[in-house]
Design a protein around this motif. Structure first.
Motif, PDB file in Angstrom:
ATOM      1  N   TYR A  71       0.842  -1.200   0.000  1.00 17.32           N
ATOM      2  CA  TYR A  71       0.000   0.000   0.000  1.00 17.32           C
ATOM      3  C   TYR A  71       0.875   1.246   0.000  1.00 17.32           C
ATOM      4  CZ  TYR A  71      -4.241  -2.684   0.893  1.00 17.32           C
ATOM      5  OH  TYR A  71      -5.302  -3.553   0.782  1.00 17.32           O
ATOM      6  N   ALA A  72       1.876   1.267   0.865  1.00 12.73           N
ATOM      7  CA  ALA A  72       2.770   2.425   0.937  1.00 12.73           C
ATOM      8  C   ALA A  72       3.456   2.651  -0.403  1.00 12.73           C
ATOM      9  CB  ALA A  72       3.810   2.240   2.042  1.00 12.73           C
ATOM     10  N   GLU A  73       3.931   1.582  -1.010  1.00  4.82           N
ATOM     11  CA  GLU A  73       4.624   1.704  -2.292  1.00  4.82           C
ATOM     12  C   GLU A  73       3.688   2.207  -3.382  1.00  4.82           C
ATOM     13  OE1 GLU A  73       6.507  -2.060  -3.054  1.00  4.82           O
ATOM     14  OE2 GLU A  73       7.743  -1.896  -1.263  1.00  4.82           O
ATOM     15  N   ALA A  74       2.521   1.604  -3.489  1.00  2.00           N
ATOM     16  CA  ALA A  74       1.583   2.006  -4.544  1.00  2.00           C
ATOM     17  C   ALA A  74       1.160   3.458  -4.371  1.00  2.00           C
ATOM     18  CB  ALA A  74       0.359   1.093  -4.539  1.00  2.00           C
ATOM     19  N   TYR A  75       0.751   3.827  -3.174  1.00  2.00           N
ATOM     20  CA  TYR A  75       0.319   5.203  -2.929  1.00  2.00           C
ATOM     21  C   TYR A  75       1.457   6.187  -3.197  1.00  2.00           C
ATOM     22  CZ  TYR A  75      -3.600   3.064  -0.299  1.00  2.00           C
ATOM     23  OH  TYR A  75      -4.684   2.345   0.089  1.00  2.00           O
ATOM     24  N   TYR A  76       2.657   5.828  -2.767  1.00  2.00           N
ATOM     25  CA  TYR A  76       3.809   6.709  -2.965  1.00  2.00           C
ATOM     26  C   TYR A  76       4.058   6.967  -4.451  1.00  2.00           C
ATOM     27  CZ  TYR A  76       8.513   8.543  -3.143  1.00  2.00           C
ATOM     28  OH  TYR A  76       9.606   9.327  -3.431  1.00  2.00           O
ATOM     29  N   ILE A  78       2.085   6.572  -7.036  1.00  2.00           N
ATOM     30  CA  ILE A  78       0.992   7.323  -7.651  1.00  2.00           C
ATOM     31  C   ILE A  78       1.166   8.807  -7.317  1.00  2.00           C
ATOM     32  CG2 ILE A  78      -1.504   7.724  -7.662  1.00  2.00           C
ATOM     33  CD1 ILE A  78      -1.800   4.646  -7.136  1.00  2.00           C
ATOM     34  N   GLY A  79       1.493   9.093  -6.066  1.00  2.00           N
ATOM     35  CA  GLY A  79       1.719  10.475  -5.654  1.00  2.00           C
ATOM     36  C   GLY A  79       2.904  11.113  -6.343  1.00  2.00           C
ATOM     37  N   VAL A  80       3.983  10.358  -6.461  1.00  2.00           N
ATOM     38  CA  VAL A  80       5.196  10.878  -7.097  1.00  2.00           C
ATOM     39  C   VAL A  80       4.951  11.200  -8.566  1.00  2.00           C
ATOM     40  CG1 VAL A  80       7.457  10.106  -7.943  1.00  2.00           C
ATOM     41  CG2 VAL A  80       6.898   9.929  -5.539  1.00  2.00           C
ATOM     42  N   LYS A  81       4.235  10.333  -9.247  1.00  2.00           N
ATOM     43  CA  LYS A  81       3.967  10.594 -10.668  1.00  2.00           C
ATOM     44  C   LYS A  81       3.142  11.870 -10.807  1.00  2.00           C
ATOM     45  CE  LYS A  81       2.467   8.516 -14.971  1.00  2.00           C
ATOM     46  NZ  LYS A  81       1.892   7.339 -15.615  1.00  2.00           N
ATOM     47  N   HIS A  88       0.135  18.964  -7.785  1.00  2.00           N
ATOM     48  CA  HIS A  88       0.556  18.909  -6.384  1.00  2.00           C
ATOM     49  C   HIS A  88      -0.572  18.566  -5.419  1.00  2.00           C
ATOM     50  CE1 HIS A  88       4.296  21.486  -7.463  1.00  2.00           C
ATOM     51  NE2 HIS A  88       4.342  20.268  -7.937  1.00  2.00           N
ATOM     52  N   GLY A  89      -1.785  19.016  -5.669  1.00  2.00           N
ATOM     53  CA  GLY A  89      -2.907  18.667  -4.798  1.00  2.00           C
ATOM     54  C   GLY A  89      -3.165  17.164  -4.811  1.00  2.00           C
ATOM     55  N   GLU A  90      -3.203  16.605  -5.996  1.00  2.00           N
ATOM     56  CA  GLU A  90      -3.391  15.156  -6.146  1.00  2.00           C
ATOM     57  C   GLU A  90      -2.212  14.409  -5.527  1.00  2.00           C
ATOM     58  OE1 GLU A  90      -3.434  11.802  -9.700  1.00  2.00           O
ATOM     59  OE2 GLU A  90      -3.753  13.902 -10.242  1.00  2.00           O
ATOM     60  N   ALA A  91      -1.008  14.899  -5.766  1.00  2.00           N
ATOM     61  CA  ALA A  91       0.193  14.270  -5.210  1.00  2.00           C
ATOM     62  C   ALA A  91       0.109  14.219  -3.695  1.00  2.00           C
ATOM     63  CB  ALA A  91       1.442  15.017  -5.653  1.00  2.00           C
ATOM     64  N   ALA A  92      -0.273  15.335  -3.090  1.00  2.00           N
ATOM     65  CA  ALA A  92      -0.350  15.405  -1.634  1.00  2.00           C
ATOM     66  C   ALA A  92      -1.343  14.387  -1.077  1.00  2.00           C
ATOM     67  CB  ALA A  92      -0.719  16.813  -1.190  1.00  2.00           C
ATOM     68  N   GLN A  93      -2.455  14.194  -1.753  1.00  2.00           N
ATOM     69  CA  GLN A  93      -3.451  13.209  -1.288  1.00  2.00           C
ATOM     70  C   GLN A  93      -2.852  11.798  -1.252  1.00  2.00           C
ATOM     71  OE1 GLN A  93      -6.765  13.741  -3.946  1.00  2.00           O
ATOM     72  NE2 GLN A  93      -7.536  15.520  -2.824  1.00  2.00           N
ATOM     73  N   ARG A  97      -1.659   9.384   1.989  1.00  2.00           N
ATOM     74  CA  ARG A  97      -2.097   7.987   2.162  1.00  2.00           C
ATOM     75  C   ARG A  97      -0.896   7.076   2.391  1.00  2.00           C
ATOM     76  NH1 ARG A  97      -6.730   6.318  -2.081  1.00  2.00           N
ATOM     77  NH2 ARG A  97      -6.906   4.594  -0.605  1.00  2.00           N
ATOM     78  N   ALA A  98       0.180   7.301   1.636  1.00  2.00           N
ATOM     79  CA  ALA A  98       1.393   6.489   1.814  1.00  2.00           C
ATOM     80  C   ALA A  98       1.946   6.676   3.219  1.00  2.00           C
ATOM     81  CB  ALA A  98       2.447   6.858   0.770  1.00  2.00           C
ATOM     82  N   ALA A  99       2.073   7.928   3.632  1.00  2.00           N
ATOM     83  CA  ALA A  99       2.624   8.220   4.966  1.00  2.00           C
ATOM     84  C   ALA A  99       1.738   7.627   6.060  1.00  2.00           C
ATOM     85  CB  ALA A  99       2.774   9.724   5.147  1.00  2.00           C
ATOM     86  N   ASP A 100       0.432   7.689   5.867  1.00  2.00           N
ATOM     87  CA  ASP A 100      -0.498   7.205   6.890  1.00  2.00           C
ATOM     88  C   ASP A 100      -0.512   5.691   7.050  1.00  2.00           C
ATOM     89  OD1 ASP A 100      -1.179   9.785   7.529  1.00  2.00           O
ATOM     90  OD2 ASP A 100      -3.117   9.758   6.486  1.00  2.00           O
ATOM     91  N   THR A 101       0.097   4.973   6.111  1.00  2.00           N
ATOM     92  CA  THR A 101       0.157   3.512   6.276  1.00  2.00           C
ATOM     93  C   THR A 101       1.067   3.139   7.431  1.00  2.00           C
ATOM     94  OG1 THR A 101       2.031   3.160   4.781  1.00  2.00           O
ATOM     95  CG2 THR A 101      -0.202   3.077   3.800  1.00  2.00           C
ATOM     96  N   ASN A 102       2.029   4.022   7.737  1.00  2.00           N
ATOM     97  CA  ASN A 102       3.010   3.746   8.788  1.00  2.00           C
ATOM     98  C   ASN A 102       3.689   2.398   8.593  1.00  2.00           C
ATOM     99  OD1 ASN A 102       2.703   6.164  10.302  1.00  2.00           O
ATOM    100  ND2 ASN A 102       0.752   5.363  11.029  1.00  2.00           N
TER     101      ASN A 102
END
Length: 126
Positions: A71-76, A78-81, A88-93, A97-102
């Protein structure tokens, strides 16, 4: 540069893609993905590479999630792309999500947290 040194694993090469793509160095970014592809050890990694190349969708990437760390990898990624594309708004979302996976032992969680701070700092100066 890192891609040329050999012996690299997939993830540092994906991070190199991010740096090169963000700088507009499309040939170097593509070379990093090509080398990363030669280091793939699972389908998730292969799909991340396809996603960054535009050959797979976010939904296809999310469908590859097997382990919690995925989950962290996929969200990251997607955000990076989105971030590299200037969305940037979409990236931040997605980075949130990636950060919140902990996810433990996930560099992507640490990187997501870092880039969220960078995006926040950029937004506050604009």
């Amino acid at each position: 540069q890192y891609a040329e040194e050999g012996g690299a694993s997939v993830f540092p090469l994906l991070w190199e893609w991010q740096i090169r793509a963000d700088r507009g160095e499309s040939s170097a970014a593509a070379a990093a993905l090509t080398l990363a592809e030669s280091k793939v050890t699972n389908e998730m990694q292969r799909t991340v590479i396809g996603y960054l190349r535009g050959e797979a969708t976010a939904d296809e990437l999310l469908a590859q999630i097997v382990e919690p760390i995925d989950y962290a990898e996929a969200y990251y990624y997607i955000g990076v792309k989105a971030m590299v594309a200037g969305r940037h708004g979409e990236a931040a979302q997605w980075l949130r999500r990636a950060a919140d996976t902990n996810a433990i032992e996930s560099h992507e969680v640490d990187l997501a947290t870092y880039f969220l701070a960078q995006l926040s700092a950029t937004d506050s100066t604009n």
